[in-house]
Design an enzyme around this catalytic site. Structure first.
Site, short mmCIF file in Angstrom:
data_model
loop_
_atom_site.label_atom_id
_atom_site.label_comp_id
_atom_site.label_asym_id
_atom_site.label_seq_id
_atom_site.Cartn_x
_atom_site.Cartn_y
_atom_site.Cartn_z
N CYS A 139 -107.28 29.55 -21.86
CA CYS A 139 -108.05 29.35 -21.34
C CYS A 139 -108.12 27.91 -19.90
O CYS A 139 -108.56 28.44 -19.04
CB CYS A 139 -109.13 27.77 -22.22
SG CYS A 139 -109.30 26.62 -22.76
N ASP A 376 -117.26 29.83 -17.67
CA ASP A 376 -116.50 29.71 -18.99
C ASP A 376 -115.22 30.65 -19.18
O ASP A 376 -115.82 31.97 -19.50
CB ASP A 376 -117.38 29.08 -19.95
CG ASP A 376 -117.12 29.00 -21.43
OD1 ASP A 376 -115.31 29.13 -21.87
OD2 ASP A 376 -118.19 28.67 -22.58
N HIS A 378 -113.89 31.10 -21.68
CA HIS A 378 -114.08 31.21 -23.52
C HIS A 378 -114.51 32.66 -24.21
O HIS A 378 -115.99 32.55 -24.63
CB HIS A 378 -114.58 30.33 -24.29
CG HIS A 378 -113.87 29.73 -24.01
ND1 HIS A 378 -113.11 28.27 -23.33
CD2 HIS A 378 -112.48 27.98 -24.86
CE1 HIS A 378 -112.80 26.94 -23.42
NE2 HIS A 378 -111.98 27.82 -23.78
#
Length: 494
Positions: A139, A376, A378
């Site tokens: 990430c 994000d 993720h």
């Protein structure tokens, strides 16, 4: 008050910050028990592959992780993000007022035009390992990719560029606007009503992509550049900024696939990647040392004129991305730095912040009130072959802005700025000095410093050329002082 100097604490990992009783702090990160298990499994899963082919145990581990990651990162819950109509929203230096309908649509298009890079699966194995996904560990590298991608968009297309199909290819166009003073948008960012698209055109098939409207010659040229930039971040070994190349560059700093990459080491990996890329044009990356930007070092790095001094008005400069790793507090983000972070995000020169929550990286792109806006990484998406003509673009653009409170952010981060030429760099330094000086009134320790001269003038090695050696020296000093060496960062206690 939790007052910590960024320069003195930035180089200590979160796990190693001492409690008041002098004990080392080893807290579980912002992941579930399952993710902890996953990390413990992955620690050995890629070790064998560094010097030989992975064995059967590694293959079984990777298969287990692949299944786990598909479950954990392969779906999302449609949460709501609330935006107030009474407060301005800042996005990469642009300001939007949501009480004005035209600003809502402008914000939608601006946000959806940013390049979104997330976990991917089913790509070619990372060299020497069984990894075919970066789920669960990549990430921060993805956040670093997004920051660099924003710098490249500005470099080649300008800050005012927006993707013509940004609204047409997203779910932004499917909901009624809210009437209240603060309106909510689902995870698909339903902020403004536009005509709904036919069901068969809302999402192109994975194999191809078709423009939603007729492009002008200028738009076609910019769209070609847009696609070229995205292809540089493809998940294949040949891509200069792809996950394969970034992991390979990380090995020089003792990192491997499956490890956690902190903001500082990611900044240096990004710098190395740009140094290796001839296609990036006249662009260089400078990474600050000890929370200090040395103007002389930046000038020498950016100067392309062999027969002229860097500060000569006739000297030809490369554009420069400046990355400043820092730590803004001890256990948590020191509230004293919040106002300064806001002022920095207001600058046109700012290309975002890589940071997030502990072991959960996010890419911060703006803010409203006391909440940061972020992209994000993720979310696990399938591999996209960018070598194919008209490869699909939707998975590289996000249409659901999210927010998180400043108070929930981990203090370890790296902020980026872009300057196109010498005059812009001088303007940037002036702006930064103004922001940092005003912030210093409230806080004893500024976030970082901008100083004249070069690092050698202050008895420091040039970080861009001696990073690996500096890391080794840091580890020896830490061992000598009987402090555990960093595992999340290559940070040093000064």
């Amino acid at each position: 008050m939790n007052s910590v100097s960024p320069a003195s604490v930035q180089y200590l990992s979160h796990d190693e910050l001492p409690h008041s009783d002098g004990q080392q702090c080893f807290r579980s990160r912002a992941g579930s028990h399952g993710e902890s298990c996953m990390r413990s499994i992955s620690a050995g899963g890629s070790a064998h592959g560094q010097h030989g082919e992975p064995d059967k145990v590694d293959k079984i581990k990777c298969k287990f992780l692949s299944v786990w990651n598909k479950v954990k990162y392969g779906w999302t819950v449609k949460s709501k993000t609330n935006f107030s109509k009474l407060s301005p929203v800042y996005l990469f230096g642009y300001i939007y007022h949501f009480e004005q309908e035209e600003d809502v649509e402008r914000f939608q298009k601006d946000f959806a035009s940013r390049i979104w890079l997330t976990y991917r699966r089913e790509f070619q194995q990372l060299e020497g390992t069984m990894w075919t996904t970066d789920c669960g560990w990549g990430c921060m590298l993805r956040s670093g990719q997004m920051l660099l991608a924003q710098g490249l968009l500005i470099h080649f297309l300008g800050r005012g560029w927006t993707w013509p199909d940004a609204l047409l290819t997203s779910d932004l166009a499917e909901n009624e606007p809210e009437k209240s003073a603060s309106f909510s948008c689902s995870s698909t960012a339903h902020l403004h009503q536009t005509p709904p698209l036919p069901a068969n055109k809302r999402r192109a098939p994975v194999e191809s992509w078709t423009p939603q409207h007729t492009y002008s010659p200028d738009e076609l040229e910019k769209e070609h550049c847009h696609r070229k930039i995205i292809s540089w971040f493809a998940d294949r070994p040949e891509a200069p900024f792809g996950i394969h190349h970034l992991v390979d560059l990380g090995r020089g700093s003792g990192k491997k696939a499956g490890d956690w990459y902190g903001p500082s080491i990611t900044a240096h990996i990004v710098r190395k990647a740009v140094d290796c890329c001839s296609e990036a044009g006249s662009l260089v990356v400078y990474v600050s040392q000890d929370c200090t930007v040395y103007k002389g070092d930046v000038a020498n790095l950016a100067n392309r004129s062999e027969d002229k001094a860097a500060w000569d008005p006739r000297a030809d400069w490369s554009a420069v991305i400046i990355l400043i790793p820092m730590r803004l507090g001890g256990e948590n983000l020191n509230p004293a730095y919040v106002d300064c972070v806001k002022e920095l995000l207001k600058l046109d020169f700012c290309i975002g912040i890589i940071g997030g929550k502990p072991r959960h990286s996010l890419y911060f792109v703006g803010y409203q009130d006391d909440f940061l806006l972020y992209l994000d990484p993720h979310y696990c998406q399938p591999f996209v072959d960018t070598t194919q003509e008209n490869f699909p673009l939707e998975s590289f653009h996000c249409n659901f802005p999210r927010k998180t409170a400043f108070s929930k952010v981990d203090p370890s981060c790296a902020i980026g700025f872009y300057a196109r030429h010498r005059r812009e760099f001088e303007q940037l330094c002036l702006k930064l000095t103004q922001v940092l000086n005003s912030a210093a009134v409230k806080e004893k320790y500024p976030m970082f410093s901008v100083v004249e001269g070069c690092s050698q003038t202050y008895g420091l090695d040039e970080p861009s050329t001696h990073f690996s050696q500096q890391t080794l020296q840091t580890q020896r000093l830490i061992k000598r002082d009987r402090v555990k060496k960093p595992t999340a960062e290559e940070f040093v206690v000064l």
